[in-house]
Design a protein around this motif. Structure first.
Motif, PDB file in Angstrom:
ATOM      1  N   ARG A  13      28.155  46.813  36.425  1.00  0.00           N
ATOM      2  CA  ARG A  13      29.555  47.234  36.374  1.00  0.00           C
ATOM      3  C   ARG A  13      30.455  46.020  36.164  1.00  0.00           C
ATOM      4  NH1 ARG A  13      26.878  49.280  40.372  1.00  0.00           N
ATOM      5  NH2 ARG A  13      27.803  47.913  41.936  1.00  0.00           N
ATOM      6  N   THR A  14      31.428  46.158  35.275  1.00  0.00           N
ATOM      7  CA  THR A  14      32.371  45.083  35.000  1.00  0.00           C
ATOM      8  C   THR A  14      33.796  45.606  35.096  1.00  0.00           C
ATOM      9  OG1 THR A  14      32.367  45.512  32.616  1.00  0.00           O
ATOM     10  CG2 THR A  14      30.775  43.893  33.443  1.00  0.00           C
ATOM     11  N   ALA A  15      34.722  44.711  35.399  1.00  0.00           N
ATOM     12  CA  ALA A  15      36.146  45.065  35.444  1.00  0.00           C
ATOM     13  C   ALA A  15      36.964  43.800  35.218  1.00  0.00           C
ATOM     14  CB  ALA A  15      36.509  45.693  36.790  1.00  0.00           C
ATOM     15  N   THR A  16      37.951  43.895  34.340  1.00  0.00           N
ATOM     16  CA  THR A  16      38.835  42.758  34.095  1.00  0.00           C
ATOM     17  C   THR A  16      40.278  43.229  34.020  1.00  0.00           C
ATOM     18  OG1 THR A  16      38.741  42.940  31.670  1.00  0.00           O
ATOM     19  CG2 THR A  16      37.057  41.573  32.733  1.00  0.00           C
ATOM     20  N   LEU A  19      40.468  45.096  41.701  1.00  0.00           N
ATOM     21  CA  LEU A  19      39.371  44.869  40.758  1.00  0.00           C
ATOM     22  C   LEU A  19      38.028  45.030  41.456  1.00  0.00           C
ATOM     23  CD1 LEU A  19      40.010  41.904  38.296  1.00  0.00           C
ATOM     24  CD2 LEU A  19      39.819  44.333  37.807  1.00  0.00           C
ATOM     25  N   GLU A  20      37.935  44.480  42.655  1.00  0.00           N
ATOM     26  CA  GLU A  20      36.694  44.604  43.412  1.00  0.00           C
ATOM     27  C   GLU A  20      36.384  46.075  43.685  1.00  0.00           C
ATOM     28  OE1 GLU A  20      34.691  43.028  47.606  1.00  0.00           O
ATOM     29  OE2 GLU A  20      36.630  42.257  46.929  1.00  0.00           O
ATOM     30  N   ALA A  21      37.412  46.858  44.016  1.00  0.00           N
ATOM     31  CA  ALA A  21      37.213  48.285  44.252  1.00  0.00           C
ATOM     32  C   ALA A  21      36.801  49.009  42.979  1.00  0.00           C
ATOM     33  CB  ALA A  21      38.499  48.897  44.814  1.00  0.00           C
ATOM     34  N   ALA A  22      37.304  48.539  41.846  1.00  0.00           N
ATOM     35  CA  ALA A  22      37.024  49.205  40.578  1.00  0.00           C
ATOM     36  C   ALA A  22      35.552  49.144  40.190  1.00  0.00           C
ATOM     37  CB  ALA A  22      37.876  48.602  39.469  1.00  0.00           C
ATOM     38  N   ARG A  71      41.436  55.327  37.626  1.00  0.00           N
ATOM     39  CA  ARG A  71      42.873  55.185  37.832  1.00  0.00           C
ATOM     40  C   ARG A  71      43.358  53.749  37.640  1.00  0.00           C
ATOM     41  NH1 ARG A  71      43.532  53.521  43.408  1.00  0.00           N
ATOM     42  NH2 ARG A  71      45.664  54.294  43.467  1.00  0.00           N
ATOM     43  N   ALA A  72      42.468  52.848  37.239  1.00  0.00           N
ATOM     44  CA  ALA A  72      42.804  51.427  37.173  1.00  0.00           C
ATOM     45  C   ALA A  72      43.932  51.138  36.189  1.00  0.00           C
ATOM     46  CB  ALA A  72      41.564  50.613  36.810  1.00  0.00           C
TER      47      ALA A  72
END
Length: 231
Positions: free
Chosen positions: A149-152, A186-189, A198-199
């Motif tokens: 999983r990635t998120a930026t 971001l950590e939650a995402a 919902r990000a």
């Protein structure tokens, strides 16, 4: 807020209020020409969790300039976790020709149950006559990993004022709290599918909060306010 969150907030706020270890000292006449700041997280089998936070506050006096704020995370080991976050507050009295690049990138590769996040925030204050060319980008990539999983997120605000002055300490503390909250989101995402969905809506509201904070604190007007989010 958790004990870990309180500790992170204290560290970030202390860095900002002190002018930051990677920034020019606060005070009259302080200058610095090294305008690029990078936060880089690279977890490995030897260090399965890696977190890098860089905070910089810089005053520039003259000349053409280019400033990059970069957060980058690469995770390629099983069940590893990487987090990078960079915050740059930059003052450019001008007149000058200035290019501002703000980039968040995160990718995972050949791993399972691994995560990578990157947060880049750039707040730029310019004086009259400064020609600003801002760019803001976010990139998240997962390669050959079904359970990674990635998120930026990348936030960039450019504010123009008639007379340049540094953000007051209370305003810097507000920026620190905002920065910490975005890192937590971001950590939650990367942990909850609902948070991922919902990000983008949350990021737009967060950008508005940062823009209003900068404009209110400096008494200027927003020249540019941008956000990019990828999952």
């Amino acid at each position: 807020m958790t004990a870990r969150g309180l500790a992170v907030h204290a560290v970030v706020a202390a860095l900002l209020l002190a002018g930051a270890a990677d920034a020019s000292p606060r005070g009259p006449g302080a200058e610095r020409r090294d305008l690029d700041v990078v936060a880089s997280a690279q977890p490995s089998d030897q260090r399965r969790e890696d977190r890098d936070v860089v905070v910089a506050e810089v005053m520039v006096r003259d000349g053409a300039l280019k400033a990059d704020a970069v957060a980058t995370t690469v995770t390629s080991c099983h069940a590893c976790r990487g987090e990078s976050a960079v915050l740059q507050v930059l003052y450019v009295p001008g007149p000058a020709s200035a290019r501002f690049d703000n980039v968040a990138s995160a990718w995972t590769q050949d791993c399972w149950d691994c995560t990578a996040t990157a947060l880049a925030v750039q707040v730029v204050v310019i004086g009259p006559g400064t020609r600003a060319r801002p760019t803001n980008r976010a990139l998240a990539v997962g390669d050959a990993c079904a359970t990674c999983r990635t998120a930026t997120a990348a936030f960039q605000v450019v504010v123009q004022v008639d007379a340049i002055g540094r953000l007051a300490d209370p305003a810097l503390a507000e920026v620190a709290a905002w920065f910490e909250a975005e890192a937590a989101l971001l950590e939650a995402a990367v942990q909850a599918p609902a948070a991922r969905r919902r990000a983008e809506r949350v990021a737009v509201r967060s950008l508005d909060d940062l823009r209003r904070l900068a404009v209110r604190s400096l008494g200027g007007r927003a020249r540019s306010a941008r956000v990019a989010v990828t999952r």
